[in-house]
Design an enzyme around this catalytic site. Structure first.
Site, PDB file in Angstrom:
ATOM      1  N   ASP A 478       2.997  -8.665   5.723  1.00 11.69           N
ATOM      2  CA  ASP A 478       3.343  -7.245   5.594  1.00 11.69           C
ATOM      3  C   ASP A 478       3.227  -6.768   4.148  1.00 11.69           C
ATOM      4  O   ASP A 478       3.146  -7.575   3.208  1.00 11.69           O
ATOM      5  CB  ASP A 478       4.783  -7.062   6.105  1.00 11.69           C
ATOM      6  N   ASP A 548       3.314   1.369  12.892  1.00  5.84           N
ATOM      7  CA  ASP A 548       4.747   1.230  13.158  1.00  5.84           C
ATOM      8  C   ASP A 548       5.183   2.167  14.278  1.00  5.84           C
ATOM      9  O   ASP A 548       6.303   2.069  14.759  1.00  5.84           O
ATOM     10  CB  ASP A 548       5.548   1.545  11.890  1.00  5.84           C
TER      11      ASP A 548
END
Ligand code: DGJ
Length: 730
Positions: A478, A548
């Site tokens: 990430d 997301d």
């Protein structure tokens, strides 16, 4: 050979299966672009330069008044010599001059493709897949040189371009701008397509007509970004999904980029794509070279869909690497939206139990397992275990999960450091920062300075230890903030402009080392979802967390937008809980499943809290996905109805390469009572095959399904989503 040099005419003819890209050496000096056309046998000068004298267009010394660089289409233009359009390259010499030429010197043609030192790029596996042309240009005065590289695939409508700048002079040169490619088009009757958006709203296609002047997109965020993807296309006016000329330009780079189209006074269009000149500079000492990232260019005469499928095949087969390139992917359960930071071993194991009983393959432990990380305020950089949450350690947790029949995956965010971390306390200067200024935080974190050797060594060693500490089969990498104060403690004042690019080179070096050292790990890249969804990252990690935003309806926009360039195999797509955590919308579980089956499939919700019927539905979804995943991940993808044309209904399909199987997914984005009938025409089938549509229990001809179509039920009658599986009926 797909590349020919016709000596008597001084013409380069590059042939892809359906296109001809033609260049010509003019006056023995200038490498001029003739055009990129539908494939022709030979170019005899039909559109030959009929240069007419133009006012205010200067003429190089010795040439007549009809010849001006201001009008000539060029392959790699410089500034200050009469071409007033965007230059491909800018440099300043020690005396302060920024004026130079890049004139033809020599060229080479060879089969295959060379790797780009330190940078991700497409590759060949055998020399007969593609041919490469390298043209050397040089400035006679300063001896600054550039090698233009063109790789032409024999079986794909792709040309990959890049540039290597070499300082053959004696003095250092300051590079200010190095585009990967510049492409001139005669005429500008095109629309510009870009993939734009924001966090949770990535890659929404936007189409606008070209007009006079410069237009384009860029990222200055230190990442390719959610806001603009490093891709543009020129679409001939009137072209659409299935027809018309389309030119795609996709940059294999994950940092600051710019993609510009300049329409000049005579309505010609110049496309320039490369590293963003913003905050960029590079000192080339005598004898040194600078390698640009690669620009992958696709030409289609059959609309956007065909361009997309060319990119899909190339990126899936010759950009992605590693064992997972050609392998079906595990169905995952990720604990992020199920628990966020609030978990312990017991909770995770309960979730794993439920996942195992649904047939899920892998459990992924997301953020919060390390340091003292109970929220996003601390511990990035401290890649050792959170003792309170997981007292038994990663090995114990992974072992227990493995016993349940699930593989184990782990989240990391290696490029960052929290000010509240042991790493920051020990090495406060290891982050990007400006001496004497307070740094800006993003999600409470700072960015590590990957241009530094010591930081990179620390990360490689630390991560290698983590990845070896348990049976880790998957890593989610990430990156949750954009870059500010992009300067380093170690370099000279002039060197500061190099840091943005040196960061990317450092990141690529780390990824290369780790992916080679851990070849069996499935790496997934992520940057707050799709903030670094670019070909550069795909070279190291074959899939990306798409967004997301996990809402099924938002995901249709995002996934179909992403599919303009990127293959389904690169999109990680999960079913999440309702009301959706990002936008509060409630959609049916069936619809959520059907949409998430558009890529590498998984779940991200608390399976311990779902009802028995929901759990049964989830198990059925997993079983169904396992039947269709080969078609979805490795087949040909067709967009049937696009939400940017009609925001009420969308449909897409995948067809296996041998065309014996297909999956069609339809979603009514606006649930309407008594709505008009939809008869959906399919694409990509074999017209001569008969296909059994399993859900209807009936067989139809491929020609019939494509020409006539299939009548869909009313949206509300099928919970606004339906998926059909087609198999060849023998
Ligand atoms: C952003 C990612 O996109 C999410 O999926 C999750 O991993 C969080 N970061 C964790 O901090």
């Amino acid at each position: 050979m797909s590349i020919e040099f016709i000596h008597k005419d001084q013409v380069f003819h590059l042939r892809t299966p359906t296109s001809s890209y033609i260049m010509r050496i003019v006056n023995g000096r200038y490498v001029s672009h003739v055009g990129w056309f539908r494939r022709i046998r030979q170019w005899n000068g039909a559109n030959d330069l009929s240069l007419q004298e133009r006012s205010f267009s200067p003429n190089p010394a010795g040439s007549d008044r009809g010849f001006s660089l201001d009008i000539l289409s060029q392959e790699y233009p410089t500034a200050g010599r009469g071409d007033f359009r965007n230059p491909a390259i800018e440099a300043v010499f020690p005396g302060g001059s920024a004026v130079f030429d890049l004139l033809y010197k020599c060229h080479r043609i060879f089969p295959g493709k060379s790797a780009l030192k330190g940078l991700p790029a497409t590759y060949t596996e055998a020399d007969d897949e593609a041919d490469t042309l390298e043209i050397d240009l040089q400035d006679p005065l300063s001896l600054l040189s550039a090698t233009l590289s063109y790789t032409v695939w024999r079986d794909r409508d792709v040309i990959a371009r890049s540039v290597r700048v070499v300082n053959r002079g004696t003095d250092a040169v300051a590079l200010k701008r190095v585009m990967s490619a510049s492409i001139d088009f005669e005429g500008s009757d095109f629309d510009l397509l870009q993939l734009s958006g924001a966090h949770c709203r990535e890659r929404h296609p936007l189409r606008r007509k070209l007009c006079s002047g410069s237009q384009g997109i860029e990222s200055r965020r230190g990442a390719s970004s959610h806001q603009q993807n490093p891709f543009i296309a020129l679409l001939a006016s009137g072209s659409d999904e299935d027809s018309g000329e389309v030119f795609g330009f996709s940059l294999v780079y994950s940092g600051n980029f710019s993609a510009t189209v300049e329409v000049d006074q005579f309505a010609s269009a110049r496309v320039s794509v490369g590293i963003n000149p913003y905050n960029f500079g590079w000192t080339l000492e005598s004898g040194q070279s600078f390698q640009s990232p690669e620009l992958v260019m696709v030409r289609s005469s059959a609309g956007l869909g065909s361009m997309s499928r060319t990119y899909h095949d190339l990126y899936r087969e010759r950009l992605c690497r590693g064992v997972y390139r050609d392998r079906i992917r595990p169905v995952v359960i990720n604990n992020w939206e199920a628990t966020y930071f609030d978990f312990n071993e017991k909770k995770l194991l309960a979730l794993a139990d439920e996942a195992a009983s649904c047939g899920i393959d892998m459990f992924v432990l997301d953020d919060g397992w390390f340091g003292k990380r109970d929220d996003d305020k601390s511990s990035l950089g401290d890649w050792f275990l959170h003792g309170n949450k997981l007292p038994g350690g990663l090995m114990n947790l992974a072992g227990q999960i493995n016993i349940k029949g699930l593989a184990f995956g782990l989240w990391v965010e290696p490029e960052m450091v929290s000010p509240d971390s042991d790493l920051y306390r020990a090495h406060p200067l290891w982050c990007l920062h400006v001496k004497g200024r307070e740094g800006s935080l993003g999600r409470n974190q700072l960015v590590l300075d990957l241009s530094r050797d010591d930081v990179r060594s620390y990360l490689v060693d630390t991560l290698a230890e983590v990845f070896s500490s348990a049976p880790i089969a998957y890593v989610k990498w990430d990156m949750n903030r954009h870059m500010t104060e992009v300067e380093s403690d170690l370099v000279s004042p002039e060197g500061q402009r190099e840091i943005s690019h040196r960061y990317m080179l450092g990141l690529y070096e780390i990824l290369e080392t780790l992916t080679i050292r851990f070849p069996d790990i499935l790496f997934e890249s992520c940057s707050g979802g799709g903030g670094r969804y670019d070909p550069g990252m795909l070279f190291y990690m074959p899939q990306t967390w798409t967004s997301d935003n996990t809402d099924a309806l938002s995901r249709i926009w995002i996934q179909l937008g992403t599919s303009i360039v990127y293959p389904s195999s690169s999109m990680a797509c999960h079913v999440s809980a309702v009301p959706n955590h990002q936008n509060g919308r409630t959609t049916p579980l069936g619809m959520r499943g059907n949409v998430a089956m558009g890529g590498s499939f998984g779940y991200e919700l608390d399976l311990t809290g779902v009802s028995a019927p929901e759990k049964a539905e989830i198990a059925a979804q997993v079983a169904r996905y396992k039947k269709i995943e080969g078609i979805v991940l490795f087949g040909d993808m067709y967009r049937l109805r696009n939400p940017w044309r009609d925001p009420t209904f969308s449909a897409w399909m995948s067809v296996s390469k041998d065309r014996t199987e297909a999956v069609v997914t339809c979603v009514w984005m606006l649930s309407e009572a008594n709505s008009p009938l939809i008869i959906l025409r399919l694409k990509g089938l074999d017209p001569d095959f008969r296909y059994l549509v399993e859900e209807l229990g009936r067989a139809y001809g491929g020609d019939e399904l494509m020409a006539v179509g299939i009548t869909l039920p009313q949206g509300p009658a099928c919970d606004n989503s339906v998926q059909y599986r087609l198999t060849e009926a023998k």
